[in-house]
Design a protein around this motif. Structure first.
Motif, PDB file in Angstrom:
ATOM      1  N   GLU A 115       0.849  -1.181   0.000  1.00 35.16           N
ATOM      2  CA  GLU A 115       0.000   0.000   0.000  1.00 35.16           C
ATOM      3  C   GLU A 115       0.883   1.228   0.000  1.00 35.16           C
ATOM      4  O   GLU A 115       1.989   1.214   0.542  1.00 35.16           O
ATOM      5  CB  GLU A 115      -0.908   0.028   1.237  1.00 35.16           C
ATOM      6  N   TYR A 116       0.381   2.315  -0.626  1.00 35.10           N
ATOM      7  CA  TYR A 116       1.125   3.558  -0.583  1.00 35.10           C
ATOM      8  C   TYR A 116       1.241   4.025   0.859  1.00 35.10           C
ATOM      9  O   TYR A 116       0.298   3.927   1.643  1.00 35.10           O
ATOM     10  CB  TYR A 116       0.435   4.639  -1.420  1.00 35.10           C
ATOM     11  N   GLY A 117       2.384   4.547   1.205  1.00 33.13           N
ATOM     12  CA  GLY A 117       2.638   4.960   2.577  1.00 33.13           C
ATOM     13  C   GLY A 117       3.518   3.971   3.307  1.00 33.13           C
ATOM     14  O   GLY A 117       4.169   4.315   4.292  1.00 33.13           O
ATOM     15  N   ASP A 118       3.530   2.708   2.823  1.00 33.56           N
ATOM     16  CA  ASP A 118       4.439   1.713   3.401  1.00 33.56           C
ATOM     17  C   ASP A 118       5.876   2.063   3.006  1.00 33.56           C
ATOM     18  O   ASP A 118       6.117   2.619   1.924  1.00 33.56           O
ATOM     19  CB  ASP A 118       4.119   0.311   2.889  1.00 33.56           C
ATOM     20  N   PRO A 119       6.846   1.740   3.845  1.00 38.57           N
ATOM     21  CA  PRO A 119       8.251   1.935   3.451  1.00 38.57           C
ATOM     22  C   PRO A 119       8.573   1.095   2.212  1.00 38.57           C
ATOM     23  O   PRO A 119       7.990   0.018   2.023  1.00 38.57           O
ATOM     24  CB  PRO A 119       9.036   1.435   4.675  1.00 38.57           C
ATOM     25  N   ILE A 120       9.475   1.600   1.383  1.00 33.70           N
ATOM     26  CA  ILE A 120       9.890   0.815   0.219  1.00 33.70           C
ATOM     27  C   ILE A 120      10.566  -0.457   0.713  1.00 33.70           C
ATOM     28  O   ILE A 120      11.499  -0.392   1.524  1.00 33.70           O
ATOM     29  CB  ILE A 120      10.854   1.621  -0.680  1.00 33.70           C
ATOM     30  N   PRO A 121      10.104  -1.637   0.278  1.00 31.64           N
ATOM     31  CA  PRO A 121      10.717  -2.890   0.760  1.00 31.64           C
ATOM     32  C   PRO A 121      12.217  -2.918   0.481  1.00 31.64           C
ATOM     33  O   PRO A 121      12.682  -2.456  -0.574  1.00 31.64           O
ATOM     34  CB  PRO A 121       9.988  -3.964  -0.048  1.00 31.64           C
ATOM     35  N   VAL A 122      12.949  -3.466   1.426  1.00 32.79           N
ATOM     36  CA  VAL A 122      14.407  -3.522   1.293  1.00 32.79           C
ATOM     37  C   VAL A 122      14.805  -4.304   0.046  1.00 32.79           C
ATOM     38  O   VAL A 122      15.754  -3.945  -0.658  1.00 32.79           O
ATOM     39  CB  VAL A 122      15.045  -4.149   2.554  1.00 32.79           C
ATOM     40  N   TRP A 123      14.068  -5.397  -0.250  1.00 28.30           N
ATOM     41  CA  TRP A 123      14.437  -6.205  -1.421  1.00 28.30           C
ATOM     42  C   TRP A 123      14.289  -5.404  -2.710  1.00 28.30           C
ATOM     43  O   TRP A 123      15.052  -5.617  -3.668  1.00 28.30           O
ATOM     44  CB  TRP A 123      13.617  -7.487  -1.483  1.00 28.30           C
ATOM     45  N   VAL A 124      13.324  -4.467  -2.751  1.00 26.14           N
ATOM     46  CA  VAL A 124      13.154  -3.618  -3.939  1.00 26.14           C
ATOM     47  C   VAL A 124      14.377  -2.723  -4.114  1.00 26.14           C
ATOM     48  O   VAL A 124      14.916  -2.579  -5.219  1.00 26.14           O
ATOM     49  CB  VAL A 124      11.868  -2.778  -3.831  1.00 26.14           C
ATOM     50  N   LYS A 125      14.839  -2.135  -3.017  1.00 22.27           N
ATOM     51  CA  LYS A 125      16.033  -1.286  -3.080  1.00 22.27           C
ATOM     52  C   LYS A 125      17.247  -2.078  -3.545  1.00 22.27           C
ATOM     53  O   LYS A 125      18.026  -1.624  -4.394  1.00 22.27           O
ATOM     54  CB  LYS A 125      16.317  -0.671  -1.699  1.00 22.27           C
ATOM     55  N   ILE A 126      17.381  -3.286  -3.006  1.00 27.90           N
ATOM     56  CA  ILE A 126      18.568  -4.094  -3.322  1.00 27.90           C
ATOM     57  C   ILE A 126      18.584  -4.507  -4.793  1.00 27.90           C
ATOM     58  O   ILE A 126      19.592  -4.326  -5.487  1.00 27.90           O
ATOM     59  CB  ILE A 126      18.635  -5.334  -2.410  1.00 27.90           C
ATOM     60  N   VAL A 127      17.457  -5.056  -5.283  1.00 21.49           N
ATOM     61  CA  VAL A 127      17.476  -5.548  -6.669  1.00 21.49           C
ATOM     62  C   VAL A 127      17.583  -4.400  -7.665  1.00 21.49           C
ATOM     63  O   VAL A 127      18.269  -4.530  -8.695  1.00 21.49           O
ATOM     64  CB  VAL A 127      16.245  -6.435  -6.980  1.00 21.49           C
ATOM     65  N   CYS A 128      16.939  -3.264  -7.391  1.00 24.21           N
ATOM     66  CA  CYS A 128      17.054  -2.116  -8.303  1.00 24.21           C
ATOM     67  C   CYS A 128      18.479  -1.583  -8.324  1.00 24.21           C
ATOM     68  O   CYS A 128      19.032  -1.265  -9.393  1.00 24.21           O
ATOM     69  CB  CYS A 128      16.084  -1.010  -7.889  1.00 24.21           C
ATOM     70  N   ALA A 129      19.088  -1.482  -7.142  1.00 23.77           N
ATOM     71  CA  ALA A 129      20.463  -0.998  -7.059  1.00 23.77           C
ATOM     72  C   ALA A 129      21.424  -1.945  -7.764  1.00 23.77           C
ATOM     73  O   ALA A 129      22.338  -1.513  -8.491  1.00 23.77           O
ATOM     74  CB  ALA A 129      20.867  -0.833  -5.595  1.00 23.77           C
ATOM     75  N   MET A 130      21.225  -3.250  -7.566  1.00 22.03           N
ATOM     76  CA  MET A 130      22.131  -4.227  -8.178  1.00 22.03           C
ATOM     77  C   MET A 130      22.012  -4.230  -9.700  1.00 22.03           C
ATOM     78  O   MET A 130      23.023  -4.309 -10.407  1.00 22.03           O
ATOM     79  CB  MET A 130      21.846  -5.619  -7.614  1.00 22.03           C
ATOM     80  N   MET A 131      20.795  -4.122 -10.225  1.00 18.92           N
ATOM     81  CA  MET A 131      20.629  -4.115 -11.678  1.00 18.92           C
ATOM     82  C   MET A 131      21.218  -2.852 -12.298  1.00 18.92           C
ATOM     83  O   MET A 131      21.817  -2.900 -13.378  1.00 18.92           O
ATOM     84  CB  MET A 131      19.154  -4.240 -12.044  1.00 18.92           C
ATOM     85  N   LEU A 132      21.067  -1.715 -11.610  1.00 21.72           N
ATOM     86  CA  LEU A 132      21.676  -0.482 -12.108  1.00 21.72           C
ATOM     87  C   LEU A 132      23.199  -0.618 -12.118  1.00 21.72           C
ATOM     88  O   LEU A 132      23.868  -0.219 -13.076  1.00 21.72           O
ATOM     89  CB  LEU A 132      21.253   0.706 -11.242  1.00 21.72           C
ATOM     90  N   SER A 133      23.740  -1.213 -11.056  1.00 17.27           N
ATOM     91  CA  SER A 133      25.190  -1.399 -10.977  1.00 17.27           C
ATOM     92  C   SER A 133      25.699  -2.355 -12.040  1.00 17.27           C
ATOM     93  O   SER A 133      26.742  -2.123 -12.661  1.00 17.27           O
ATOM     94  CB  SER A 133      25.573  -1.911  -9.584  1.00 17.27           C
TER      95      SER A 133
END
Length: 332
Positions: A209-227
């Motif tokens: 739901e909007y307002g929830d913190p961005i899941p850690v796994w989302v941050k990790i996979v997005c960062a890794m693919m960009l890298s």
């Protein structure tokens, strides 16, 4: 089917991030490589690491992308809109990469979102598009041009009595820091854009739901693919930025990178505006080059780059709209 559509959309979003990495990696390192401050391999490794770090130091841009540009669509239709938006962005990224044109991955994504939303009958928040996308699209290159010119002028004045060869050696070392700042800003800006798309997909699928913190796994996979995309490199675009606009020396490279990094951090933290790293660094290089003499900048090349900027959003929007219509005919 809903789960399959969610997984497919997230995978396509991650592939977009990968193309963003190899498309925009040149933004962070082209000047350092062209001045021989860093070897290509070292520059790519450093940029990949700093992209990864940058993805974890803010969320403001992700919030803007996920709920500030289009109304969150619902159900299978909503997922189709998101999928088509990503297809439009990826198509434009690959086209401009092939021709070595440093266009904006960010604006390709935003154009795709608007085009797919219009085709699918979803509300577009035009005030958000104007304030967060269009105005920064015009302002950031102007600011980059002016600030790049002023920073280089200041450097020339401060080091006016310094031995030129000694100064260049010092600025080669300093460019390691400025290039790292550019790469960190790229991670801060561009990884968050995909985070916003993935969050939107999760909301459409009723997983988040909007307002929830961005899941850690989302941050990790997005960062890794960009890298990973960054480490794959963007040699065609690197040649355009590093050599074709102007022949750079280390002080000029440092000035351009310091300008670009400063603008990216300012817009991400103060305005939560998802600006284009391509626009900023290209205009900064032009501003820096103009301190040498106005005709030192190859304005013909610059004109083609600027033309690409204006084409990006409409082109990605058209591809995304066509993609949605095809999905609608075949599946919906």
């Amino acid at each position: 089917m809903d789960t399959f559509a969610l997984i497919l959309t997230i995978l396509v979003a991650l592939f977009f991030t990968y193309t963003n990495g190899f498309h925009d990696s040149a933004n962070a390192i082209a000047t350092s490589v062209s001045t021989r401050a860093l070897t290509p391999r070292a520059a790519l490794a450093m940029a990949a690491a700093m992209n990864l770090a940058g993805a974890f130091i803010g969320t403001g841009v992700a919030v803007t992308v996920s709920k500030g540009l289009i109304q969150t669509p619902e159900g299978g239709k909503g997922m189709a809109i998101l999928f088509a938006a990503l297809v439009g962005a990826i198509s434009w990224n690959l086209t401009t990469w092939y021709f070595g044109l440093p266009s904006s991955s960010s604006h390709a994504l935003f154009g795709g979102m608007v085009g797919a939303a219009l085709a699918g009958g979803t509300t577009v928040y035009w005030s958000g598009v104007m304030n967060k996308i269009v105005i920064p699209m015009f302002l950031s290159p102007v600011v980059g041009l002016i600030v790049g010119y002023l920073v280089m002028t200041l450097i020339m004045w401060i080091f006016r009595r310094t031995n030129p060869h000694k100064a260049k050696r010092g600025f080669r070392i300093a460019q390691t820091v400025s290039a790292a700042g550019m790469a960190l800003g790229h991670g801060l800006q561009d990884a968050q854009k995909t985070m916003g798309i993935v969050v939107m997909a999760l909301v459409i699928a009723d997983v988040e739901e909007y307002g929830d913190p961005i899941p850690v796994w989302v941050k990790i996979v997005c960062a890794m693919m960009l890298s990973l995309g960054t480490y794959a490199g963007g040699w065609r675009i690197m040649r355009t930025l590093g050599r074709k606009i102007i022949e750079l020396d280390p002080p000029q490279g440092f000035a351009a990178e310091a300008t670009g990094a400063s603008i990216m951090f300012t817009t991400a933290y103060l305005f939560r505006a998802p600006i284009s790293t391509t626009h900023v660094i290209t205009s900064a290089i032009m501003g820096v080059g103009a301190t040498k003499r106005v005709n030192a900048v190859r304005w013909g090349v610059a004109k083609n780059i600027v033309l690409g900027w204006f084409i990006t959003m409409p082109a990605a929007a058209i591809v995304a709209a066509c993609g949605y219509w095809l999905i609608d005919l075949a599946v919906l």
